[in-house]
Design a protein around this motif. Structure first.
Motif, PDB file in Angstrom:
ATOM      1  N   PHE A  82     -28.361 -28.572 -73.561  1.00 61.98           N
ATOM      2  CA  PHE A  82     -26.786 -28.774 -73.786  1.00 61.98           C
ATOM      3  C   PHE A  82     -26.376 -28.360 -72.197  1.00 61.98           C
ATOM      4  O   PHE A  82     -25.560 -28.453 -72.482  1.00 61.98           O
ATOM      5  CB  PHE A  82     -26.844 -27.421 -74.274  1.00 61.98           C
ATOM      6  CG  PHE A  82     -27.094 -28.106 -76.286  1.00 61.98           C
ATOM      7  CD1 PHE A  82     -26.364 -29.282 -76.227  1.00 61.98           C
ATOM      8  CD2 PHE A  82     -28.028 -27.299 -76.661  1.00 61.98           C
ATOM      9  CE1 PHE A  82     -26.790 -29.667 -77.469  1.00 61.98           C
ATOM     10  CE2 PHE A  82     -28.274 -27.864 -78.432  1.00 61.98           C
ATOM     11  CZ  PHE A  82     -27.659 -29.074 -78.920  1.00 61.98           C
ATOM     12  N   TYR A  83     -27.328 -27.078 -71.750  1.00 62.48           N
ATOM     13  CA  TYR A  83     -26.552 -26.721 -70.440  1.00 62.48           C
ATOM     14  C   TYR A  83     -26.919 -27.291 -68.841  1.00 62.48           C
ATOM     15  O   TYR A  83     -26.170 -27.376 -67.929  1.00 62.48           O
ATOM     16  CB  TYR A  83     -26.613 -25.164 -70.626  1.00 62.48           C
ATOM     17  CG  TYR A  83     -26.168 -24.588 -71.899  1.00 62.48           C
ATOM     18  CD1 TYR A  83     -24.886 -24.303 -71.561  1.00 62.48           C
ATOM     19  CD2 TYR A  83     -27.302 -23.934 -72.616  1.00 62.48           C
ATOM     20  CE1 TYR A  83     -24.450 -23.622 -73.012  1.00 62.48           C
ATOM     21  CE2 TYR A  83     -26.426 -23.377 -73.922  1.00 62.48           C
ATOM     22  CZ  TYR A  83     -25.141 -22.866 -74.210  1.00 62.48           C
ATOM     23  OH  TYR A  83     -25.162 -22.480 -75.027  1.00 62.48           O
ATOM     24  N   VAL A  84     -28.011 -27.938 -69.129  1.00 63.60           N
ATOM     25  CA  VAL A  84     -28.663 -28.443 -67.697  1.00 63.60           C
ATOM     26  C   VAL A  84     -29.050 -29.811 -68.040  1.00 63.60           C
ATOM     27  O   VAL A  84     -29.790 -30.387 -69.077  1.00 63.60           O
ATOM     28  CB  VAL A  84     -30.193 -27.621 -67.618  1.00 63.60           C
ATOM     29  CG1 VAL A  84     -30.399 -27.637 -66.418  1.00 63.60           C
ATOM     30  CG2 VAL A  84     -29.794 -25.728 -67.052  1.00 63.60           C
TER      31      VAL A  84
ATOM     32  N   LYS B 234     -37.346 -25.742 -62.848  1.00 59.06           N
ATOM     33  CA  LYS B 234     -38.800 -25.106 -63.763  1.00 59.06           C
ATOM     34  C   LYS B 234     -39.730 -24.505 -62.354  1.00 59.06           C
ATOM     35  O   LYS B 234     -40.234 -23.853 -62.614  1.00 59.06           O
ATOM     36  CB  LYS B 234     -39.596 -26.618 -63.949  1.00 59.06           C
ATOM     37  CG  LYS B 234     -39.174 -26.924 -65.802  1.00 59.06           C
ATOM     38  CD  LYS B 234     -40.394 -28.106 -66.309  1.00 59.06           C
ATOM     39  CE  LYS B 234     -41.510 -28.634 -65.555  1.00 59.06           C
ATOM     40  NZ  LYS B 234     -41.711 -29.978 -66.036  1.00 59.06           N
ATOM     41  N   ASN B 235     -39.282 -24.293 -60.990  1.00 61.29           N
ATOM     42  CA  ASN B 235     -40.037 -24.063 -60.225  1.00 61.29           C
ATOM     43  C   ASN B 235     -40.254 -22.374 -60.084  1.00 61.29           C
ATOM     44  O   ASN B 235     -40.491 -21.577 -59.715  1.00 61.29           O
ATOM     45  CB  ASN B 235     -39.778 -24.449 -58.685  1.00 61.29           C
ATOM     46  CG  ASN B 235     -39.997 -26.071 -58.590  1.00 61.29           C
ATOM     47  OD1 ASN B 235     -41.762 -26.543 -59.339  1.00 61.29           O
ATOM     48  ND2 ASN B 235     -39.106 -26.413 -58.231  1.00 61.29           N
ATOM     49  N   LEU B 236     -39.182 -21.629 -61.320  1.00 58.14           N
ATOM     50  CA  LEU B 236     -38.268 -20.280 -61.111  1.00 58.14           C
ATOM     51  C   LEU B 236     -39.846 -20.147 -61.621  1.00 58.14           C
ATOM     52  O   LEU B 236     -40.443 -18.865 -61.712  1.00 58.14           O
ATOM     53  CB  LEU B 236     -36.983 -20.476 -62.280  1.00 58.14           C
ATOM     54  CG  LEU B 236     -36.302 -20.644 -61.514  1.00 58.14           C
ATOM     55  CD1 LEU B 236     -34.519 -20.018 -62.999  1.00 58.14           C
ATOM     56  CD2 LEU B 236     -35.942 -19.349 -60.227  1.00 58.14           C
ATOM     57  N   ASN B 237     -40.923 -20.655 -62.276  1.00 60.41           N
ATOM     58  CA  ASN B 237     -42.077 -20.340 -63.586  1.00 60.41           C
ATOM     59  C   ASN B 237     -43.106 -19.844 -62.520  1.00 60.41           C
ATOM     60  O   ASN B 237     -43.975 -19.105 -62.495  1.00 60.41           O
ATOM     61  CB  ASN B 237     -43.202 -21.067 -63.740  1.00 60.41           C
ATOM     62  CG  ASN B 237     -42.122 -22.132 -65.373  1.00 60.41           C
ATOM     63  OD1 ASN B 237     -41.837 -21.435 -65.881  1.00 60.41           O
ATOM     64  ND2 ASN B 237     -42.937 -23.159 -65.290  1.00 60.41           N
TER      65      ASN B 237
ATOM     66  N   VAL C  46     -27.779 -29.054 -59.417  1.00 59.50           N
ATOM     67  CA  VAL C  46     -28.364 -27.684 -59.793  1.00 59.50           C
ATOM     68  C   VAL C  46     -27.842 -26.093 -59.663  1.00 59.50           C
ATOM     69  O   VAL C  46     -27.165 -25.424 -60.721  1.00 59.50           O
ATOM     70  CB  VAL C  46     -30.066 -27.012 -59.835  1.00 59.50           C
ATOM     71  CG1 VAL C  46     -29.809 -26.791 -58.053  1.00 59.50           C
ATOM     72  CG2 VAL C  46     -30.205 -26.484 -60.221  1.00 59.50           C
ATOM     73  N   LEU C  47     -27.177 -26.227 -58.665  1.00 61.17           N
ATOM     74  CA  LEU C  47     -26.060 -25.337 -58.238  1.00 61.17           C
ATOM     75  C   LEU C  47     -24.705 -25.229 -59.043  1.00 61.17           C
ATOM     76  O   LEU C  47     -23.826 -24.048 -58.821  1.00 61.17           O
ATOM     77  CB  LEU C  47     -25.126 -25.703 -57.149  1.00 61.17           C
ATOM     78  CG  LEU C  47     -27.024 -24.983 -55.458  1.00 61.17           C
ATOM     79  CD1 LEU C  47     -26.446 -26.654 -54.228  1.00 61.17           C
ATOM     80  CD2 LEU C  47     -27.760 -24.020 -55.865  1.00 61.17           C
ATOM     81  N   GLN C  48     -24.214 -26.466 -59.414  1.00 64.75           N
ATOM     82  CA  GLN C  48     -23.373 -25.881 -60.664  1.00 64.75           C
ATOM     83  C   GLN C  48     -23.187 -25.477 -62.040  1.00 64.75           C
ATOM     84  O   GLN C  48     -22.877 -25.460 -62.924  1.00 64.75           O
ATOM     85  CB  GLN C  48     -21.877 -27.495 -61.025  1.00 64.75           C
ATOM     86  CG  GLN C  48     -21.638 -27.684 -60.146  1.00 64.75           C
ATOM     87  CD  GLN C  48     -22.383 -28.836 -58.502  1.00 64.75           C
ATOM     88  OE1 GLN C  48     -22.766 -29.037 -58.626  1.00 64.75           O
ATOM     89  NE2 GLN C  48     -21.869 -27.785 -57.340  1.00 64.75           N
TER      90      GLN C  48
ATOM     91  N   GLY D 228     -27.036 -21.939 -68.410  1.00 61.38           N
ATOM     92  CA  GLY D 228     -28.684 -22.393 -68.531  1.00 61.38           C
ATOM     93  C   GLY D 228     -29.389 -21.661 -67.628  1.00 61.38           C
ATOM     94  O   GLY D 228     -30.092 -21.800 -67.489  1.00 61.38           O
ATOM     95  N   TRP D 229     -28.912 -20.900 -66.405  1.00 59.81           N
ATOM     96  CA  TRP D 229     -29.407 -20.112 -65.819  1.00 59.81           C
ATOM     97  C   TRP D 229     -29.948 -18.978 -66.698  1.00 59.81           C
ATOM     98  O   TRP D 229     -31.688 -19.016 -66.338  1.00 59.81           O
ATOM     99  CB  TRP D 229     -28.483 -19.315 -64.379  1.00 59.81           C
ATOM    100  CG  TRP D 229     -28.199 -19.922 -63.163  1.00 59.81           C
ATOM    101  CD1 TRP D 229     -27.569 -20.481 -62.966  1.00 59.81           C
ATOM    102  CD2 TRP D 229     -28.628 -20.168 -62.683  1.00 59.81           C
ATOM    103  NE1 TRP D 229     -27.140 -21.158 -62.042  1.00 59.81           N
ATOM    104  CE2 TRP D 229     -28.498 -21.147 -61.405  1.00 59.81           C
ATOM    105  CE3 TRP D 229     -30.524 -19.763 -62.273  1.00 59.81           C
ATOM    106  CZ2 TRP D 229     -29.431 -21.808 -60.491  1.00 59.81           C
ATOM    107  CZ3 TRP D 229     -31.001 -20.421 -60.889  1.00 59.81           C
ATOM    108  CH2 TRP D 229     -30.535 -21.000 -60.072  1.00 59.81           C
ATOM    109  N   PHE D 230     -29.049 -19.004 -67.215  1.00 58.87           N
ATOM    110  CA  PHE D 230     -29.915 -17.567 -68.706  1.00 58.87           C
ATOM    111  C   PHE D 230     -31.559 -18.139 -69.097  1.00 58.87           C
ATOM    112  O   PHE D 230     -32.843 -17.747 -69.226  1.00 58.87           O
ATOM    113  CB  PHE D 230     -29.084 -17.698 -69.218  1.00 58.87           C
ATOM    114  CG  PHE D 230     -29.526 -15.617 -70.104  1.00 58.87           C
ATOM    115  CD1 PHE D 230     -30.021 -14.693 -70.100  1.00 58.87           C
ATOM    116  CD2 PHE D 230     -30.113 -16.287 -71.835  1.00 58.87           C
ATOM    117  CE1 PHE D 230     -30.429 -13.173 -71.213  1.00 58.87           C
ATOM    118  CE2 PHE D 230     -30.275 -15.441 -72.139  1.00 58.87           C
ATOM    119  CZ  PHE D 230     -30.005 -13.741 -72.349  1.00 58.87           C
TER     120      PHE D 230
END
Lengths: 349, 349
Positions: A141-143, A152-155, A198-200, A205-207
């Motif tokens: 919904f957000y991304v 996903k690389n935040l993993n 991704v920068l928008q 979405g980040w959360f």
């Protein structure tokens, strides 16, 4: 298919040099034993072997998926295939166990029966993945999809941080730098013209992306915690119980998502030779992940699957005529330096 | 405007920690002197100061250029401006010299007169840049503009390699990794949708790009060699002779490229307040480069101008509404890690 990232030539250095700052007994519970040196050698060999196995299996996994997708979307029920993967893993663990019993007899460490105290933590990783997979429906919904690929690389980061906190294992400053570079390199390698979106990404979405990364990282680190809790315990027994819960969770997924389809068209509808290959490959790489958790650690797993992601892309270029992109070249270079620095960081500790 | 690359928060560590494995006498020729410790402190201060000056001047240079280009293309003769830059540098060196003479009197080290043996090498860097600039016209037969932007980062690598070979100065393995990351990070930060073309560069294009990188790297390293050859020699005398040859070469460029334009429209046609600012800025950053060569080295120069490139981009986002791109974010992160590793690499040496 959670992680699909990098490494390449420097593979052996990078993965086999990862060491445990808290020396623990080997799988046979042998420490402070005159044979320690020999055992360290054989531990090193086993570590390398499982790491290479994981890398090769994960890369061929990516290629099989690309291959099966060439014909379009999946014709079979994905949940039924996942269930079969868990079942096959269970069966393979049992076969390995039978062989061990025949060779060594049944001992306290390799007996299948377990206590509530031992087994009660085993469903936790599966449950965490379930929550993560549910969140996955809502994050869109957000991304958008290309941004999700990047996020996903935040993993990688979450796994590193939780590995440090929960397992209390230290990386040197050079190794942390290398690890951060690994995540940047993987992200760079996966960039395409839509990635800038991704920068928008809105704050929600980040959360959600961070929560998902934490859940997935926690599941990985927690699996390592479970498997290493009792080092002398036979890995195949540990896997058996892990996969039994995997089967149960996947029955749940089948019933809620594909019940009608399976009832109407049958369990095996749409299966092809390639589906069977994918199931076998998934099962083997699942076992390889467990082995890496037992004999190496989550950091090795991340490096290994990251290199596999790059290998997949390189092989895909030859097989499917994918074009080499500059982000891929630069990202692969960063990952290569990261692998080098990781092993270097240990020496200079 | 040759180098416009990176660094940021870690600046001080990164640049001031670069050390010389071959201790040489300080600018006053004082070594093995009881005051060495004090001199090391003041050397460190001077090194930091010139590095910060170079970074600030180079970033504002980038911003001035972006600013002046907003109105369209250049209205003035670029070669006449370059000539004025060299003249201004010469004048500023002379002013500094007068003050030194007043304070210290004329000595062997600060006298302006020179020998053929000392001065004969001074035109070499200017000549190398001239050849490089000539090649620049031909490279565009094989390489398009966005690709050229990417290939220019080969300068970073060539400078490092020539610095190692010609000046025989060592970097640790961690510092080499950091340096390679610097070039990858800069390239990543500069990527845009057209950058992928670079992978289709024909072999002749690569060849010319490498030659140009070597010429430019060699000019930089050779300048350092000249300036450091006689450490006690006053830097303003060295600059004076360097810039005199710069003036001569630029007269040549004016006559061959802009003779008609200057004759018809006049030397100062199209000059504005911003042109004057740019000339002053160029002159000051030219002097800062010489100072960095004297008191630090080429590696510091590359880090400094690289960080300046990133700072320019960040400031441009605020001033000219440029958009933040994912490659820029990722590239900046790689450069930041590179700066950190460079300083870390020294400690662990």
């Amino acid at each position: 298919m959670e992680y699909m990232k990098i490494k390449d030539k420097g593979k052996d250095e990078g993965t086999t040099d990862i060491e445990d700052p808290h020396p623990r007994s080997g799988p046979g519970g042998i420490v402070n034993n005159p044979k320690t040196a020999i055992h360290e050698g054989s531990e090193w060999k086993r570590k390398s072997l499982v790491t290479i196995a994981l890398t090769v299996l994960t890369s061929s996994q990516g290629i099989l998926i690309a291959w099966s997708k060439r014909a379009g979307k999946y014709d079979y029920s994905v949940t039924s295939a996942n269930f079969l993967v868990e079942t096959l893993k269970c069966a393979l663990s049992l076969i390995a166990l039978f062989r061990t019993w025949k060779r060594e007899g049944i001992t306290e460490d390799n007996k299948l029966s377990t206590t509530w105290d031992e087994v009660k933590v085993y469903p936790i990783p599966a449950a965490l993945y379930l929550v993560k997979n549910l969140l996955q429906y809502y994050i869109f919904f957000y991304v958008d999809a290309p941004s999700y690929q990047i996020l996903k690389n935040l993993n990688i980061i979450s796994t590193g941080v939780l590995y440090r906190i929960i397992l209390n294992r230290k990386l040197t400053e050079i190794q942390w730098s290398a690890y951060i570079l690994l995540s940047i390199g993987c992200t760079t390698a996966q960039m395409n013209s839509s990635s800038d979106h991704v920068l928008q990404t809105p704050i929600q979405g980040w959360f959600m992306a961070i929560i998902m990364a934490l859940l997935s990282g926690f599941a990985g680190v927690y699996t390592e915690l479970i498997i290493k809790k009792r080092p002398s315990r036979n890995i195949n027994v540990q896997n058996f119980w892990l996969y039994i819960f995997g089967m149960i969770f996947n029955v749940g997924a089948m019933l809620t998502q594909d019940y009608d389809e399976i009832m109407n068209k049958g369990f095996f509808h749409g299966y092809s030779a390639i589906t069977v290959c994918m199931i076998i490959n998934h099962a083997l790489s699942g076992i390889a992940v467990s082995m890496v958790m037992k004999y190496a650690d989550n950091i090795v797993k991340v490096y290994s699957t990251s290199v596999a992601m790059l290998l997949t892309a390189v092989v895909s270029m030859f097989l499917f005529g994918f074009h080499l992109t500059l982000p891929f070249v630069l990202g692969s270079m960063v990952v290569s330096v990261s692998v080098y620095l990781h092993s270097k960081g240990k020496v200079l500790r």
